[in-house]
Design a protein around this motif. Structure first.
Motif, PDB file in Angstrom:
ATOM      1  N   ILE A  89       0.846  -1.198   0.000  1.00  0.00           N
ATOM      2  CA  ILE A  89       0.000   0.000   0.000  1.00  0.00           C
ATOM      3  C   ILE A  89       0.881   1.249   0.000  1.00  0.00           C
ATOM      4  CG2 ILE A  89      -1.728   1.313   1.307  1.00  0.00           C
ATOM      5  CD1 ILE A  89      -2.796  -1.394   2.343  1.00  0.00           C
ATOM      6  N   ALA A  90       1.897   1.233   0.818  1.00  0.00           N
ATOM      7  CA  ALA A  90       2.794   2.396   0.913  1.00  0.00           C
ATOM      8  C   ALA A  90       3.366   2.749  -0.457  1.00  0.00           C
ATOM      9  CB  ALA A  90       3.911   2.115   1.912  1.00  0.00           C
ATOM     10  N   ALA A  91       3.641   1.723  -1.260  1.00  0.00           N
ATOM     11  CA  ALA A  91       4.237   1.959  -2.578  1.00  0.00           C
ATOM     12  C   ALA A  91       3.281   2.668  -3.523  1.00  0.00           C
ATOM     13  CB  ALA A  91       4.676   0.628  -3.190  1.00  0.00           C
ATOM     14  N   ARG A  92       1.983   2.611  -3.209  1.00  0.00           N
ATOM     15  CA  ARG A  92       0.994   3.247  -4.090  1.00  0.00           C
ATOM     16  C   ARG A  92       0.681   4.680  -3.670  1.00  0.00           C
ATOM     17  NH1 ARG A  92      -2.070  -1.939  -2.906  1.00  0.00           N
ATOM     18  NH2 ARG A  92      -4.104  -1.034  -3.407  1.00  0.00           N
ATOM     19  N   LEU A  93       1.214   5.143  -2.557  1.00  0.00           N
ATOM     20  CA  LEU A  93       0.920   6.506  -2.092  1.00  0.00           C
ATOM     21  C   LEU A  93       1.780   7.529  -2.821  1.00  0.00           C
ATOM     22  CD1 LEU A  93       0.675   5.998   1.780  1.00  0.00           C
ATOM     23  CD2 LEU A  93      -1.158   5.890   0.063  1.00  0.00           C
ATOM     24  N   ARG A  94       1.146   8.638  -3.163  1.00  0.00           N
ATOM     25  CA  ARG A  94       1.904   9.772  -3.704  1.00  0.00           C
ATOM     26  C   ARG A  94       1.729  10.911  -2.708  1.00  0.00           C
ATOM     27  NH1 ARG A  94       0.655  12.749  -9.321  1.00  0.00           N
ATOM     28  NH2 ARG A  94      -0.648  13.915  -7.869  1.00  0.00           N
ATOM     29  N   ARG A  95       2.702  11.009  -1.830  1.00  0.00           N
ATOM     30  CA  ARG A  95       2.616  11.940  -0.700  1.00  0.00           C
ATOM     31  C   ARG A  95       2.963  13.365  -1.123  1.00  0.00           C
ATOM     32  NH1 ARG A  95       5.359   7.560  -0.156  1.00  0.00           N
ATOM     33  NH2 ARG A  95       4.676   5.904   1.247  1.00  0.00           N
ATOM     34  N   ASP A  96       2.428  14.326  -0.354  1.00  0.00           N
ATOM     35  CA  ASP A  96       2.824  15.716  -0.600  1.00  0.00           C
ATOM     36  C   ASP A  96       4.164  15.988   0.076  1.00  0.00           C
ATOM     37  OD1 ASP A  96       2.400  16.191   2.091  1.00  0.00           O
ATOM     38  OD2 ASP A  96       0.640  17.473   1.793  1.00  0.00           O
ATOM     39  N   GLU A  97       4.603  17.223   0.027  1.00  0.00           N
ATOM     40  CA  GLU A  97       5.925  17.572   0.534  1.00  0.00           C
ATOM     41  C   GLU A  97       6.065  17.247   2.023  1.00  0.00           C
ATOM     42  OE1 GLU A  97       3.971  19.517  -1.276  1.00  0.00           O
ATOM     43  OE2 GLU A  97       5.086  19.560  -3.173  1.00  0.00           O
ATOM     44  N   ALA A  98       4.933  17.228   2.736  1.00  0.00           N
ATOM     45  CA  ALA A  98       4.972  16.930   4.164  1.00  0.00           C
ATOM     46  C   ALA A  98       4.758  15.437   4.441  1.00  0.00           C
ATOM     47  CB  ALA A  98       3.922  17.760   4.898  1.00  0.00           C
ATOM     48  N   GLY A  99       4.708  14.634   3.364  1.00  0.00           N
ATOM     49  CA  GLY A  99       4.546  13.195   3.545  1.00  0.00           C
ATOM     50  C   GLY A  99       3.110  12.759   3.774  1.00  0.00           C
ATOM     51  N   LEU A 100       2.162  13.583   3.363  1.00  0.00           N
ATOM     52  CA  LEU A 100       0.755  13.338   3.673  1.00  0.00           C
ATOM     53  C   LEU A 100      -0.086  13.082   2.422  1.00  0.00           C
ATOM     54  CD1 LEU A 100       0.342  16.256   6.243  1.00  0.00           C
ATOM     55  CD2 LEU A 100       0.839  13.855   6.740  1.00  0.00           C
ATOM     56  N   VAL A 101      -1.173  12.350   2.611  1.00  0.00           N
ATOM     57  CA  VAL A 101      -2.227  12.255   1.599  1.00  0.00           C
ATOM     58  C   VAL A 101      -3.507  12.828   2.207  1.00  0.00           C
ATOM     59  CG1 VAL A 101      -1.210  10.254   0.427  1.00  0.00           C
ATOM     60  CG2 VAL A 101      -2.898   9.888   2.245  1.00  0.00           C
ATOM     61  N   ALA A 102      -4.372  13.342   1.350  1.00  0.00           N
ATOM     62  CA  ALA A 102      -5.644  13.895   1.815  1.00  0.00           C
ATOM     63  C   ALA A 102      -6.590  12.761   2.169  1.00  0.00           C
ATOM     64  CB  ALA A 102      -6.253  14.783   0.736  1.00  0.00           C
ATOM     65  N   ALA A 103      -7.361  12.952   3.220  1.00  0.00           N
ATOM     66  CA  ALA A 103      -8.381  11.973   3.605  1.00  0.00           C
ATOM     67  C   ALA A 103      -9.739  12.659   3.549  1.00  0.00           C
ATOM     68  CB  ALA A 103      -8.107  11.439   5.002  1.00  0.00           C
ATOM     69  N   VAL A 121     -14.795   3.134  11.030  1.00  0.00           N
ATOM     70  CA  VAL A 121     -14.459   3.004   9.610  1.00  0.00           C
ATOM     71  C   VAL A 121     -15.192   1.837   8.963  1.00  0.00           C
ATOM     72  CG1 VAL A 121     -12.572   2.672   7.979  1.00  0.00           C
ATOM     73  CG2 VAL A 121     -12.194   3.993  10.079  1.00  0.00           C
ATOM     74  N   LYS A 122     -15.870   2.125   7.855  1.00  0.00           N
ATOM     75  CA  LYS A 122     -16.566   1.090   7.101  1.00  0.00           C
ATOM     76  C   LYS A 122     -15.805   0.710   5.831  1.00  0.00           C
ATOM     77  CE  LYS A 122     -20.389   0.202   8.186  1.00  0.00           C
ATOM     78  NZ  LYS A 122     -20.921  -0.781   9.156  1.00  0.00           N
ATOM     79  N   GLY A 123     -14.984   1.614   5.330  1.00  0.00           N
ATOM     80  CA  GLY A 123     -14.248   1.324   4.110  1.00  0.00           C
ATOM     81  C   GLY A 123     -13.267   2.435   3.790  1.00  0.00           C
ATOM     82  N   VAL A 124     -12.207   2.095   3.073  1.00  0.00           N
ATOM     83  CA  VAL A 124     -11.205   3.075   2.659  1.00  0.00           C
ATOM     84  C   VAL A 124     -10.810   2.765   1.221  1.00  0.00           C
ATOM     85  CG1 VAL A 124      -8.892   4.020   3.065  1.00  0.00           C
ATOM     86  CG2 VAL A 124     -10.277   3.287   5.014  1.00  0.00           C
ATOM     87  N   SER A 125     -10.853   3.782   0.361  1.00  0.00           N
ATOM     88  CA  SER A 125     -10.426   3.604  -1.034  1.00  0.00           C
ATOM     89  C   SER A 125      -9.361   4.630  -1.372  1.00  0.00           C
ATOM     90  CB  SER A 125     -11.598   3.801  -1.996  1.00  0.00           C
ATOM     91  OG  SER A 125     -12.631   2.888  -1.729  1.00  0.00           O
ATOM     92  N   LEU A 126      -8.386   4.182  -2.141  1.00  0.00           N
ATOM     93  CA  LEU A 126      -7.313   5.059  -2.605  1.00  0.00           C
ATOM     94  C   LEU A 126      -7.671   5.559  -3.993  1.00  0.00           C
ATOM     95  CD1 LEU A 126      -4.350   5.992  -1.922  1.00  0.00           C
ATOM     96  CD2 LEU A 126      -3.592   3.916  -3.105  1.00  0.00           C
ATOM     97  N   ASP A 127      -7.301   6.784  -4.317  1.00  0.00           N
ATOM     98  CA  ASP A 127      -7.644   7.276  -5.654  1.00  0.00           C
ATOM     99  C   ASP A 127      -6.586   6.887  -6.674  1.00  0.00           C
ATOM    100  OD1 ASP A 127      -5.639   9.161  -5.340  1.00  0.00           O
ATOM    101  OD2 ASP A 127      -6.893  10.860  -5.891  1.00  0.00           O
ATOM    102  N   CYS A 128      -6.884   7.162  -7.937  1.00  0.00           N
ATOM    103  CA  CYS A 128      -6.095   6.642  -9.054  1.00  0.00           C
ATOM    104  C   CYS A 128      -4.654   7.120  -9.041  1.00  0.00           C
ATOM    105  CB  CYS A 128      -6.756   7.000 -10.379  1.00  0.00           C
ATOM    106  SG  CYS A 128      -6.982   8.791 -10.590  1.00  0.00           S
ATOM    107  N   ASP A 129      -4.392   8.296  -8.487  1.00  0.00           N
ATOM    108  CA  ASP A 129      -3.003   8.750  -8.460  1.00  0.00           C
ATOM    109  C   ASP A 129      -2.382   8.719  -7.066  1.00  0.00           C
ATOM    110  OD1 ASP A 129      -4.307  10.923  -7.483  1.00  0.00           O
ATOM    111  OD2 ASP A 129      -3.601  12.335  -8.999  1.00  0.00           O
ATOM    112  N   GLY A 130      -3.094   8.129  -6.116  1.00  0.00           N
ATOM    113  CA  GLY A 130      -2.474   7.814  -4.830  1.00  0.00           C
ATOM    114  C   GLY A 130      -2.268   8.983  -3.884  1.00  0.00           C
ATOM    115  N   ASP A 131      -2.897  10.131  -4.167  1.00  0.00           N
ATOM    116  CA  ASP A 131      -2.680  11.268  -3.265  1.00  0.00           C
ATOM    117  C   ASP A 131      -3.887  11.574  -2.383  1.00  0.00           C
ATOM    118  OD1 ASP A 131      -4.365  12.415  -5.118  1.00  0.00           O
ATOM    119  OD2 ASP A 131      -3.109  14.182  -5.476  1.00  0.00           O
ATOM    120  N   ALA A 132      -4.911  10.724  -2.429  1.00  0.00           N
ATOM    121  CA  ALA A 132      -6.086  10.944  -1.583  1.00  0.00           C
ATOM    122  C   ALA A 132      -6.752   9.606  -1.273  1.00  0.00           C
ATOM    123  CB  ALA A 132      -7.082  11.871  -2.288  1.00  0.00           C
TER     124      ALA A 132
END
Lengths: 130, 130
Positions: free
Chosen positions: A20-34, A87-98
């Motif tokens: 999962i970590a490999a699919r994240l595209r983090r911002d400069e602070a290492g974060l993704v939007a939730a 939490v009922k579910g979590v989905s990652l978006d196509c470019d991994g930043d949210a």
């Protein structure tokens, strides 16, 4: 304006599944939007931020957990307010930043007491399909 | 890690209503997150970014308009794909760093051809209210 390059790995220690970590595209602070959506109603309740470990805790504890940019610490929603998010579910978006987090919300999602943080409607000239 | 201070004004020229501009809390690149929701279904379709002028154009043309961080230019959704987004409403969140845009979506919202960008479901241990 020059900003640091976004990190390609977690900026804080995390045991998040490497696949999962490999699919994240983090911002400069290492974060993704939730983006947080209410189960059942589909209402969009709030937006917050997650680093790798916040996502890991969200996925494995079933309690929505964020990274507080202002306090620089993990934050389990409802820990102080009682307004828990189960939490009922979590989905990652196509470019991994949210991620889209579907939750059962206890009480108000917004610290203002509103059901949703998105209560400030702006005037819009609505589009007309042609 | 040091990042530039977030700008308190638009980073590019904009004629956005100053009363709205004053409520935005922009990131270091002068942007707010735009969460896009489908009118009717309530499906969360995608997340993109807006600067002041993209928000102004969205509010006044009724066509969802974003700032492309990769191309550094304005981007009217559907302009090349035909997958237009006709704006039905825009709400600002309580701390001014995100807008919720409700749209009539023509075709797929995601460049992959999926209805929504959030199609990658992560394994989650769901929370149980106690």
């Amino acid at each position: 304006m020059s900003v640091p390059e976004p990190p390609t790995q977690a900026v804080r220690p995390s045991v998040l599944d490497p696949a999962i970590a490999a699919r994240l595209r983090r911002d400069e602070a290492g974060l993704v939007a939730a983006i947080v959506r209410e189960h059942g109603t589909g209402d969009v309740l709030m937006m917050a931020w997650m680093d790798d470990e916040a996502l890991h805790r969200t996925l494995t504890t079933g309690r929505a957990t964020y990274w507080s940019r202002s306090r620089q610490e993990y934050w389990v929603k409802g820990q102080t307010s009682g307004h828990h998010q189960y939490v009922k579910g979590v989905s990652l978006d196509c470019d991994g930043d949210a991620v889209l987090v579907t939750v059962e919300q206890v009480g108000a999602a917004c610290h203002t007491g509103n059901h949703t943080c998105f209560f400030d409607e702006l005037p819009v000239r609505t589009g007309v399909p042609t």
